[in-house]
Each structure stands twice: as C-alpha cells, then as structure tokens.
Design a protein around this motif. Structure first.
Motif, PDB file in Angstrom:
ATOM      1  N   LEU A 126      27.099  35.478  31.815  1.00  0.00           N
ATOM      2  CA  LEU A 126      28.047  35.789  32.881  1.00  0.00           C
ATOM      3  C   LEU A 126      28.787  37.083  32.572  1.00  0.00           C
ATOM      4  O   LEU A 126      29.079  37.876  33.464  1.00  0.00           O
ATOM      5  N   GLY A 127      29.069  37.297  31.291  1.00  0.00           N
ATOM      6  CA  GLY A 127      29.723  38.544  30.907  1.00  0.00           C
ATOM      7  C   GLY A 127      28.838  39.749  31.123  1.00  0.00           C
ATOM      8  O   GLY A 127      29.328  40.868  31.314  1.00  0.00           O
ATOM      9  N   ALA A 128      27.521  39.534  31.101  1.00  0.00           N
ATOM     10  CA  ALA A 128      26.571  40.626  31.310  1.00  0.00           C
ATOM     11  C   ALA A 128      26.356  40.925  32.786  1.00  0.00           C
ATOM     12  O   ALA A 128      25.628  41.851  33.127  1.00  0.00           O
ATOM     13  N   GLY A 129      26.956  40.110  33.662  1.00  0.00           N
ATOM     14  CA  GLY A 129      26.845  40.382  35.094  1.00  0.00           C
ATOM     15  C   GLY A 129      26.051  39.367  35.880  1.00  0.00           C
ATOM     16  O   GLY A 129      25.797  39.572  37.068  1.00  0.00           O
TER      17      GLY A 129
ATOM     18  N   ASP B 287      35.490  48.304  39.262  1.00  0.00           N
ATOM     19  CA  ASP B 287      34.088  47.937  39.443  1.00  0.00           C
ATOM     20  C   ASP B 287      33.936  46.474  39.040  1.00  0.00           C
ATOM     21  O   ASP B 287      33.846  46.148  37.855  1.00  0.00           O
ATOM     22  N   LEU B 288      33.937  45.581  40.023  1.00  0.00           N
ATOM     23  CA  LEU B 288      33.825  44.151  39.762  1.00  0.00           C
ATOM     24  C   LEU B 288      32.457  43.641  40.173  1.00  0.00           C
ATOM     25  O   LEU B 288      31.839  44.172  41.095  1.00  0.00           O
ATOM     26  N   THR B 289      32.006  42.598  39.492  1.00  0.00           N
ATOM     27  CA  THR B 289      30.803  41.924  39.951  1.00  0.00           C
ATOM     28  C   THR B 289      31.148  41.152  41.216  1.00  0.00           C
ATOM     29  O   THR B 289      32.311  40.941  41.547  1.00  0.00           O
TER      30      THR B 289
ATOM     31  N   ALA C 272      30.219  22.593  31.932  1.00  0.00           N
ATOM     32  CA  ALA C 272      29.613  23.924  31.834  1.00  0.00           C
ATOM     33  C   ALA C 272      30.022  24.801  33.013  1.00  0.00           C
ATOM     34  O   ALA C 272      30.237  26.010  32.862  1.00  0.00           O
ATOM     35  N   ASP C 273      30.137  24.209  34.208  1.00  0.00           N
ATOM     36  CA  ASP C 273      30.596  24.960  35.382  1.00  0.00           C
ATOM     37  C   ASP C 273      32.009  25.490  35.167  1.00  0.00           C
ATOM     38  O   ASP C 273      32.326  26.635  35.506  1.00  0.00           O
ATOM     39  N   LYS C 274      32.863  24.631  34.609  1.00  0.00           N
ATOM     40  CA  LYS C 274      34.253  25.035  34.382  1.00  0.00           C
ATOM     41  C   LYS C 274      34.337  26.124  33.322  1.00  0.00           C
ATOM     42  O   LYS C 274      35.131  27.059  33.440  1.00  0.00           O
ATOM     43  N   ARG C 275      33.494  26.020  32.294  1.00  0.00           N
ATOM     44  CA  ARG C 275      33.479  27.076  31.275  1.00  0.00           C
ATOM     45  C   ARG C 275      32.962  28.381  31.870  1.00  0.00           C
ATOM     46  O   ARG C 275      33.380  29.469  31.463  1.00  0.00           O
ATOM     47  N   ALA C 276      32.051  28.278  32.830  1.00  0.00           N
ATOM     48  CA  ALA C 276      31.564  29.494  33.495  1.00  0.00           C
ATOM     49  C   ALA C 276      32.693  30.184  34.249  1.00  0.00           C
ATOM     50  O   ALA C 276      32.821  31.409  34.218  1.00  0.00           O
ATOM     51  N   VAL C 277      33.525  29.398  34.941  1.00  0.00           N
ATOM     52  CA  VAL C 277      34.672  29.987  35.640  1.00  0.00           C
ATOM     53  C   VAL C 277      35.605  30.650  34.626  1.00  0.00           C
ATOM     54  O   VAL C 277      36.125  31.743  34.856  1.00  0.00           O
TER      55      VAL C 277
ATOM     56  N   THR D 243      37.903  35.536  32.258  1.00  0.00           N
ATOM     57  CA  THR D 243      38.114  36.404  31.093  1.00  0.00           C
ATOM     58  C   THR D 243      37.638  37.818  31.388  1.00  0.00           C
ATOM     59  O   THR D 243      38.331  38.811  31.092  1.00  0.00           O
ATOM     60  N   ASN D 244      36.457  37.936  31.994  1.00  0.00           N
ATOM     61  CA  ASN D 244      35.930  39.256  32.344  1.00  0.00           C
ATOM     62  C   ASN D 244      36.806  39.945  33.387  1.00  0.00           C
ATOM     63  O   ASN D 244      37.060  41.156  33.312  1.00  0.00           O
TER      64      ASN D 244
END
Length: 291
Positions: free
Chosen positions: A98-101, A207-209, A250-255, A260-261
């Motif tokens: 997710l940090g990579a886009g 510049d946001l994803t 895992a969904d919540k950790r993704a958010v 963070t990004n």
C-alpha cells in the motif's frame, strides 16, 4: 447496456506461476476483462506501459525485483488500479504494498468471489478515463465472458512478485484547472476539490494516490465526526460490502497504512496532528479548526 469503453477493459497479470496466471485470467475474464499475462516483473512493467490497463495484479514474491518495487515503478508512470497479492503469513507485505501505491490487496489463498468483489469495488471509484489500449499479443488476451465466477480451490491461489525495468522519464507536469472557491473542501490551509481531485496545502499541490485522496475527502466531508477503520474500508469499497466478513483485521491495518502515508505527505505526525487526529480505539477525524 455495455459501451465500447466496457469492452476495452484490460487487466495485466504479473505472476510467475502458470497455473495461478490461468486462474487469475479466468476470474478477470469472467468479469469482462481482456487479460495480458506475463511471467516476470520486467515484462509486467512493460505490459502496463504498453497496454495501459484499467487493473493490474502483482504478487509480492517473484524472482527478480519484488512486487513492492514493481508497484512503485508502475505507480510512478500509470494510474492503473493495483491489487497486491500476498500470503497470509506476510501481512507486512500489505503495508509495504500500500505504501508503494497499491489500491487494494488480497491475502492468499483467496476465493474468486472475493477477488471479483474487490475489483468491482475499485471500478466504482473515481478515476481518469483510461487510454484505449493497443491490441494484445496473440494468445495473451482472453475473451470476455458473462459476469459469473467459478469456484476455485483455496490452494489453487496465487504466488508472484514484481518487475525489473528502469523507470521511464516522468511526464511533464500539467497544471490542474482552478475550480471555483465554493467547490473546495477546506480545513485550515488544506483544500481539496472532489471533482478535479486536487489537493492543496498552503497553496502547494500534493501528489496523492487515489486511495489517499478518497480517505482525505471522506474525512473532510465528515469534519469532526469520527470515522472508524471499518467504516473507511467500506467507503473505499463503495459501501458495497455490508457484512463484517469483508472487514477484518488486515483491512483495518490497510487503512492504518494508507493513513500513515497520507499523514507523511501532509507533513504531519500522529503525535502532533495538524489536520487528522486519531481517536484511539475508534478511528479518525479532523482536528479542531484552531490549535
């Protein structure tokens, strides 16, 4: 009614396992995509730049450069939707991807129905109209099938990683149109225009994803109302998933990773927030208008 644009949906599959490539192709073709499948990361990046796909799937662990690096290179040059594929024991890869886009992820083994649901949710989100892709090489693009999905065994699912291609030169910057003041969502010196998808901080454009933008827009619209991680997961997926099954840890950790990004790009920290504050045990909301 289908439109020409519908018929031109293309997906690039970056996967070194022939059986998994075949499974992903069948699943995506059943959702109306033509697929371009490649067996290594270098060809994967090239395929994305050539065919300008609406969707790209990248596994995390292929030979050569990994899927994280592949996602970075692809994201630097394409607005394709990216779904990362990773094993259940490698949830750290979710954060890195997710940090990579990447826009979303799937933990392996996954069910075809879940993949299709996530793809459909991504397609409901705003994006620029894709360029018309060139014809795919003979044999690499599958036909379109009715939207139906055959069940696939759990152990038949995924394993891959990413590309090894030098990044192409950045495209020249294009100034965003200047919308009328009344159309902006504003918080302190942060301004967001939902339709033009422009974000300004102190006059400088960020510049946001796509996912970071959608999260920020949701929080700006909600003002001081707290949005939970589960709620934000559903928002990102068009609120199409009404069961709790699809909103796991895992969904919540993704958010959390997306937040963070987003905070990093806004130039703030969770400990000393200027725009977004964490409500412990609940979720996120905007900070007060004044410090």
């Amino acid at each position: 009614m289908s439109t020409p644009a519908d018929e031109l949906k293309t997906a690039v599959i970056i996967e070194d396992d022939p059986e998994i490539r075949h499974i992903l192709s069948e699943v995506l073709e059943s959702s109306g995509f033509s697929t371009v499948s490649v067996g290594n990361g270098i060809d994967g990046v090239r395929a994305v730049l050539t065919y300008k796909p609406l969707l790209t799937t990248i596994d995390v662990t292929m030979p050569g450069i990994d899927g994280i690096e592949a996602a970075k290179r692809i994201r630097a040059q394409s607005d394709t939707f990216i779904i990362m594929l990773t094993g259940l024991s490698d949830e750290a890869d979710v954060i890195a991807g997710l940090g990579a886009g990447a826009d979303d992820y799937l933990l392996k083994p996954f069910r075809p129905r879940e993949l299709r649901a996530r793809v459909e949710a991504l397609l409901r989100r705003s994006r620029s109209a894709p360029a018309t892709p060139p014809a795919a090489p003979q044999g690499s693009v599958g036909p379109s099938f009715p939207v139906a999905r055959a069940a696939i065994s759990a152990d038949a699912v995924v394993s891959a990683v990413g590309p090894d291609v030098p990044a192409a030169p950045d495209a020249p910057a294009v100034s965003a149109p200047a919308p009328a003041d009344g159309e902006w969502l504003v918080h302190r010196d942060l301004r967001l225009h939902p339709e033009n998808r422009v974000v300004l901080v102190g006059g400088d454009e960020l510049d946001l994803t796509r996912t970071e933008f959608d999260l920020l827009a949701t929080l700006l619209e909600s003002k001081r109302r707290v949005r939970s991680k589960a709620d934000l997961t559903l928002v990102l997926r068009g609120e199409s998933y009404v069961t709790s099954y699809y909103v796991g840890d895992a969904d919540k950790r993704a958010v959390e990773a997306h937040m963070t990004n987003l905070r990093r790009k806004l130039g703030e920290s969770a400990a000393n927030p200027r725009y977004i504050e964490t409500v412990r045990g609940v979720g996120y909301r905007l900070t007060a208008e004044s410090a």
